[in-house]
Scaffold this active site. Structure first.
Site, PDB file in Angstrom:
ATOM      1  CD  GLU A 163      57.808 -35.335 -12.465  1.00 39.09           C
ATOM      2  OE1 GLU A 163      56.902 -35.468 -13.324  1.00 39.09           O
ATOM      3  OE2 GLU A 163      58.205 -34.254 -12.018  1.00 39.09           O
ATOM      4  CG  ASP A 164      61.041 -39.242 -10.179  1.00 34.20           C
ATOM      5  OD1 ASP A 164      61.202 -38.313 -10.996  1.00 34.20           O
ATOM      6  OD2 ASP A 164      60.859 -39.054  -8.968  1.00 34.20           O
TER       7      ASP A 164
END
Ligand code: MN
Length: 488
Positions: A75-76
């Site tokens: 996600e990051d």
């Protein structure tokens, strides 16, 4: 927090774990999050480490801990889920994927609430471990909530209190439930939190410790005389649970504070009952406060003996008596179950899904209206459950105040439809009787009967019974109309 702390935890709980793989996961996460900072200013990897540490604490298996380290990677960061899979295998990747899916959802109002609940339940139904990672992730986010703006603090705290904490309770992971609740309490009701904290932690502390020490001394001596190996600990009351009790029963501070609580941990089940006998011979038990959750465990598997006695100076004193194994299970819930038995290897089939997970899945398929859905979930699932037995000894867990008709439908649709009477503990009972935990229920059926009675809708409590009664009484009306038709 360091990776060494996690390694030490894992070594202790699971000596056979592949620590090299764990180290590799740490390097991978560290690398991926390099240079990233949390809102608090800490390096991002601290969040990954705290998440993994909580998972190690609640004794999940190694793949779950690894997925905890990697949970924010796809996600990051620039690293992808495919890379996670290549390095750590399908299972870890699927756990991380589950978390990523869940994180797409943010809590805003009722609609979102339903949506997040559904997502949580879907994730749980596919693999319970995803939820455990989500809990650990959330716990660290709550601990670092100070760094966020007030509206965000409130949103996260409310979502946790309304969704995460009750689910942790259902899974029997009390340790996480309490930690989450007390943190949320502090953000949502700061004034009440401070008041209770002051009273409990400052004003009453000395008195409480002195009293508990006194009880311990008396009981220690007696248990030693009777050769019962044991550990006695004073139990810490959770601030949010004190607050809730005050709200629910409208009682004053002192009435709730002045309940003293202890836990006795012994070696075996016979020792549990022996200890109970000793406690009751030392102090007079309070009527109706004794619960045998060893002979009749709670639906989520919780086992213990509970009793409240009039202790020294007539003060109400609560005891929980349990074995070490029961204590582990009570603190870590569902996570502890698979851990010891499989030597740390998670096998999906071995971990039986609690029945209520399936019930929620059914509910969400059947109820379209969001408000009805929440109402029903709150009632059917988050409400206290009872468990009753069939004459053959099968256990059924039902919503509190369920009736013989609810029970009949839980056993089988045909039994529900043909139900004409009930015996509770061998005594005739009405179909709308309120069932209690531990009762044996036998349904008397009428073979000639095809359809349920629509009047049952007035008292049934479970959604399943309600749906079936509606469905079949509709059919019955259709048939009646058909029969009438030729005559017209
Ligand atoms: Mn996270």
């Amino acid at each position: 927090m360091t990776i060494e702390q996690i390694i030490n935890k894992v070594k202790k709980n699971n000596p056979k774990a592949d620590l090299d793989l764990l180290m590799l996961a740490y390097d991978f996460a560290q690398n991926a999050h390099e240079g990233q900072k949390r809102q608090s200013g800490e390096p991002y990897i601290q969040h990954s480490l705290h998440t993994a540490f909580t998972l190690a604490q609640i004794k999940t298996d190694l793949n779950t801990i690894i997925a905890g380290l990697l949970h924010d990677v796809p996600e990051d960061t620039k690293r992808t889920l495919a890379e996670v899979e290549k390095n750590f295998g399908k299972e870890v990747a699927s756990l991380v994927r589950g978390i990523t899916k869940l994180s797409k959802i943010k809590y805003r109002g009722v609609e979102r609430y339903v949506e997040s609940l559904r997502k949580m339940f879907l994730a749980m139904a596919s693999d319970l471990r995803v939820i455990l990672i989500k809990f650990a992730d959330r716990l660290h986010n709550l601990r670092t909530l100070d760094a966020l703006p007030p509206e965000k603090q409130e949103r996260i705290a409310r979502e946790t209190l309304e969704i995460y904490a009750p689910i942790a309770g259902l899974l029997g992971i009390w340790r996480l439930k309490w930690q989450m609740e007390d943190l949320c309490f502090k953000y949502l009701y700061p004034e009440e939190f401070k008041k209770i904290e002051y009273k409990y932690e400052v004003e009453k502390k000395v008195e409480r410790n002195r009293f508990i020490q006194g009880v311990k001394n008396i009981l220690n001596k007696k248990l030693n005389e009777e050769d019962v190996e044991h550990i006695i600990t004073g139990r810490f009351k959770h601030l949010y649970s004190i607050y809730k009790k005050m709200q629910a029963k409208d009682r004053k501070f002192d009435e709730i504070y002045d309940v003293f609580a202890l836990r006795v941990i012994v070696k075996s089940i016979p020792d549990c009952y022996k200890t109970l006998g000793i406690i009751h011979s030392l102090w007079r038990p309070k009527p109706d406060r004794f619960k045998d959750y060893i002979a009749l465990p709670k639906p989520n598997g919780y086992r213990s003996l509970h009793t409240t006695v009039y202790g020294p100076n007539g003060k109400a004193t609560e005891f929980q008596i349990r074995t070490e194994e029961m204590n582990e299970e009570a603190l870590y819930g569902i996570a502890a179950h698979w851990y010891y038995k499989d030597g740390g290897n998670y096998e999906k089939d071995k971990l039986k899904q609690p029945r209520w997970i399936k019930e929620i899945m059914d509910l969400q398929l059947n109820i379209k209206d969001s408000h009805d859905f929440i109402k029903q979930v709150k009632f059917d699932v988050f409400h206290d459950r009872i468990f009753v037995f069939s004459p053959e000894g099968d256990v059924y867990d039902l919503a509190e105040s369920a009736t013989p008709v609810d029970f009949a439908y839980a056993v089988h649709t045909d039994i529900g439809n043909q139900c004409s009477g009930a015996l509770i503990n061998d005594k005739m009972a009405t179909l709308d009787a309120k069932l209690r935990s531990g009762e044996v229920v036998e349904i008397i059926i009428d073979k000639n009967r095809k359809y349920p009675n629509r009047d049952w809708l007035k008292f049934v409590k479970t959604q399943k019974a309600r749906n079936k009664i509606k469905q079949f009484s509709k059919l019955s009306r259709l048939e009646t109309i058909k029969k009438l038709l030729p005559k017209i």
